[in-house]
Structure formats: structure tokens, C-alpha cells
Scaffold this motif. Structure first.
Motif, PDB file in Angstrom:
ATOM      1  N   ARG A 121       0.828  -1.200   0.000  1.00  0.00           N
ATOM      2  CA  ARG A 121       0.000   0.000   0.000  1.00  0.00           C
ATOM      3  C   ARG A 121       0.871   1.262   0.000  1.00  0.00           C
ATOM      4  O   ARG A 121       0.570   2.251  -0.669  1.00  0.00           O
ATOM      5  N   VAL A 122       1.947   1.211   0.788  1.00  0.00           N
ATOM      6  CA  VAL A 122       2.846   2.368   0.851  1.00  0.00           C
ATOM      7  C   VAL A 122       3.520   2.584  -0.497  1.00  0.00           C
ATOM      8  O   VAL A 122       3.635   3.732  -0.988  1.00  0.00           O
ATOM      9  N   MET A 123       3.974   1.505  -1.119  1.00  0.00           N
ATOM     10  CA  MET A 123       4.653   1.632  -2.413  1.00  0.00           C
ATOM     11  C   MET A 123       3.698   2.117  -3.492  1.00  0.00           C
ATOM     12  O   MET A 123       4.090   2.886  -4.384  1.00  0.00           O
ATOM     13  N   GLY A 127       3.796   5.882  -5.794  1.00  0.00           N
ATOM     14  CA  GLY A 127       3.713   6.024  -7.234  1.00  0.00           C
ATOM     15  C   GLY A 127       4.919   5.423  -7.931  1.00  0.00           C
ATOM     16  O   GLY A 127       5.857   4.902  -7.303  1.00  0.00           O
ATOM     17  N   PRO A 128       4.936   5.445  -9.257  1.00  0.00           N
ATOM     18  CA  PRO A 128       6.055   4.867 -10.021  1.00  0.00           C
ATOM     19  C   PRO A 128       7.373   5.559  -9.670  1.00  0.00           C
ATOM     20  O   PRO A 128       7.438   6.763  -9.475  1.00  0.00           O
ATOM     21  N   GLY A 129       8.398   4.771  -9.567  1.00  0.00           N
ATOM     22  CA  GLY A 129       9.705   5.311  -9.226  1.00  0.00           C
ATOM     23  C   GLY A 129      10.583   4.212  -8.648  1.00  0.00           C
ATOM     24  O   GLY A 129      10.294   3.008  -8.770  1.00  0.00           O
ATOM     25  N   GLU A 136      -1.817   0.867 -10.871  1.00  0.00           N
ATOM     26  CA  GLU A 136      -2.572  -0.313 -11.321  1.00  0.00           C
ATOM     27  C   GLU A 136      -2.311  -1.533 -10.449  1.00  0.00           C
ATOM     28  O   GLU A 136      -3.113  -2.480 -10.438  1.00  0.00           O
ATOM     29  N   ALA A 137      -1.203  -1.540  -9.732  1.00  0.00           N
ATOM     30  CA  ALA A 137      -0.889  -2.691  -8.879  1.00  0.00           C
ATOM     31  C   ALA A 137      -1.852  -2.831  -7.706  1.00  0.00           C
ATOM     32  O   ALA A 137      -1.895  -3.887  -7.062  1.00  0.00           O
ATOM     33  N   ALA A 138      -2.627  -1.809  -7.431  1.00  0.00           N
ATOM     34  CA  ALA A 138      -3.589  -1.881  -6.332  1.00  0.00           C
ATOM     35  C   ALA A 138      -4.683  -2.899  -6.600  1.00  0.00           C
ATOM     36  O   ALA A 138      -5.321  -3.398  -5.662  1.00  0.00           O
ATOM     37  N   HIS A 139      -4.921  -3.247  -7.854  1.00  0.00           N
ATOM     38  CA  HIS A 139      -5.976  -4.205  -8.196  1.00  0.00           C
ATOM     39  C   HIS A 139      -5.434  -5.638  -8.307  1.00  0.00           C
ATOM     40  O   HIS A 139      -6.197  -6.553  -8.610  1.00  0.00           O
ATOM     41  N   LEU A 183       5.586  -5.993  -7.817  1.00  0.00           N
ATOM     42  CA  LEU A 183       4.966  -5.841  -6.502  1.00  0.00           C
ATOM     43  C   LEU A 183       5.276  -7.023  -5.591  1.00  0.00           C
ATOM     44  O   LEU A 183       5.610  -6.838  -4.422  1.00  0.00           O
ATOM     45  N   ALA A 184       5.196  -8.240  -6.133  1.00  0.00           N
ATOM     46  CA  ALA A 184       5.488  -9.416  -5.318  1.00  0.00           C
ATOM     47  C   ALA A 184       6.942  -9.427  -4.852  1.00  0.00           C
ATOM     48  O   ALA A 184       7.244  -9.772  -3.705  1.00  0.00           O
ATOM     49  N   GLY A 185       7.861  -9.053  -5.746  1.00  0.00           N
ATOM     50  CA  GLY A 185       9.263  -9.000  -5.364  1.00  0.00           C
ATOM     51  C   GLY A 185       9.525  -7.973  -4.275  1.00  0.00           C
ATOM     52  O   GLY A 185      10.314  -8.219  -3.341  1.00  0.00           O
TER      53      GLY A 185
END
Length: 279
Positions: A121-123, A127-129, A136-139, A183-185
Motif C-alpha cells: 500500500r505504501v509503495m 507512485g512509479p519510481g 494499477e498494482a492496487a488491483h 509488486l510481489a518481489g
């Protein structure tokens, strides 16, 4: 090397012999849960039930994530094979269970999984960076025991001071997460970091704990104190008898011959039968 062999192999094997199959019951239940939920998820009715009970996403309310995280830990990810990760799952849970117990194993597995989920959630908020990820990773559905597995290995390696275990079980996952920063990594990296902190805290608390005194040592100290006390009493008795002089010796001779103190109190001039020989 010998220290690591004793902590990672010898000690768990000894405890497994002592406890029997119940010593790895949590690891067995975890594997059965993964297989059962995976098979149930393949059915039409089971897919909806598993989704309601375990689906975790970053766009959900936090309270719903907290409720679903324990079940999501045992639901394999859709894009990963369920059977391929079972050996690592069993080994991670079994090793931690034999060394630290069921309660701490479950607590560490849940803590590192939840840390990765909340870290996502924090990442996403960043935002991208370099540190963030796209919105989009929130879904993305976030389930699976991969974070718990690598977290348990990292916790065990730090808690028992086993660099070889860390190198074999944790470093490959960390390397893959850095090489493919999805995101998983990122969640795996967070899980490893949290597990290492927990392991260091656990090891520090264990080192500061006073060493227990064994029952054998207590028994030896008690016997030594009792022997010293008996020796003192015997010495006092011998000193008291020596102070009485010849009377003490004569009284002792009388007891040994069966006459006792009656010989010392016999009137002068009387025989053994109490009669006067002059009469």
C-alpha cells in the motif's frame, strides 16, 4: 560449520525424534491447507468462496485485509504452481516449528506476510519510481505463502546464526526480487527485512536471558550442604565425648560389655549378685 550443522540439522532432528510426527504437525497442516484450498478453488462454487475469504488487494479497506490475510497465506497464487512450492513450504514451517514452536512460527509467518501486504500500500501510494509501483498494482490479487516462506527462512537463519541457511534459502529469492522489481518481489524484500529484525530481537532476548540451573546441579549443591552439616555434627559429638575424659571411655566400655551404668553404681564390697561376701 559445526555450529550451523548442530543448530539447523542436529537439533531439529533430535526434537523430531523426541516429539514424533506431532513435532511437524503445523507444517503438515499448512501443506494440506494449500492443497485443499487449491483444489477447492478449481471448482465453480469454491472459487467464489475462496475469493471472499482470502482475496487481498491494496484497494480494499485495511480491516478487510487484516481479516483475509491469515487465509490468503495458504491460498496459492493463480500464476504459480501449487505443488512446486510445497517442499519449501514444508521445510520452512517444519524447521521453524521444531526450533521455536507452533505459536512463534505462526506469529512470524503472519507478521512478515502482513508487513509485505501493508508495504505494498505504501509503495502504491508513492507512485512509479525507485521505491514505488504503478497505481494499477492496487488491483492485483495478493495471495500465497511465498512471503511467509522466505520470511521464516530469514528469521531462522538470523535467530540461530546460520549464514549458510540464509545463503541457500533467502539470497536466491532476494536476488530474483531485485532483478524483477514487481509488486510481489518488493513484498518479499519487505518480508525478509522484517523477519531479520524479528530474528535479531529474538536472539538478543535469548542471549540476555539468565542461564537456567539444572536439577542435577541443585541436587549436588543440596547433597554437599547436607554432607557438610553432618560432618559438623559428628565433629561436635566427638569433641564432646573427648571432653568427658575417662568417664566417657568407661561408660562406653560398660555399654559394650552389657553392664551399663549399673556397674559404676554398685555398692562397694558387693558381688555381681548384690550380696555381701562377708556374710
Amino acid at each position: 560449520m559445526l555450529h550451523e550443522w548442530r543448530n539447523v540439522v542436529a537439533t531439529p532432528c533430535r526434537r523430531l525424534r523426541e516429539r514424533g510426527p506431532l513435532g511437524v504437525s503445523l507444517a503438515v497442516i499448512a501443506c494440506v491447507a494449500v492443497i485443499g484450498l487449491h483444489e477447492f478453488q478449481q471448482t465453480a462454487a469454491g472459487a467464489g468462496v475462496v475469493r471472499v475469504l482470502s482475496e487481498v488487494r491494496a484497494d480494499q479497506p485495511v480491516w478487510l485485509t487484516l481479516l483475509r490475510t491469515p487465509v490468503s497465506l495458504f491460498v496459492p497464487a493463480v500464476d504459480l504452481p501449487a505443488w512446486g512450492g510445497l517442499p519449501r513450504l514444508f521445510l520452512a514451517f517444519a524447521l521453524a516449528e521444531l526450533l521455536f514452536g507452533r505459536v512463534r512460527t505462526l506469529a512470524v509467518a503472519y507478521a512478515v506476510t502482513l508487513a509485505g501486504t501493508l508495504g505494498a500500500r505504501v509503495m502504491i501510494a508513492l507512485g512509479p519510481g525507485r521505491l514505488g509501483v504503478p497505481a494499477e498494482a492496487a488491483h492485483t490479487v495478493d495471495t500465497g505463502a511465498s512471503a511467509a516462506i522466505v520470511g521464516l527462512f530469514a528469521y531462522t537463519a538470523v535467530a540461530v546464526r546460520s549464514p549458510l541457511l540464509f545463503l541457500a534459502a533467502v539470497v536466491p529469492t532476494v536476488t530474483g526480487s531485485i532483478a524483477e522489481p514487481n509488486l510481489a518481489g518488493r513484498e518479499h524484500l519487505i518480508a525478509v527485512a522484517v523477519a531479520m529484525v524479528l530474528g535479531a530481537v529474538s536472539r538478543g532476548a535469548h542471549c540476555q536471558r539468565p542461564l537456567p540451573v539444572s536439577k542435577a546441579a541443585d541436587r549436588d549443591v543440596t547433597q554437599d550442604g547436607k554432607a557438610a552439616q553432618d560432618g559438623k555434627v559428628t565433629h561436635d559429638r566427638e569433641a564432646g565425648q573427648g571432653g568427658e575424659g575417662g568417664h566417657g571411655a568407661e561408660a562406653g566400655w560398660g555399654r559394650e560389655t552389657g553392664e551399663g551404668d549399673s556397674r559404676c553404681r554398685r555398692p562397694a564390697g558387693h558381688g555381681r549378685d548384690g550380696r555381701d561376701p562377708q556374710r
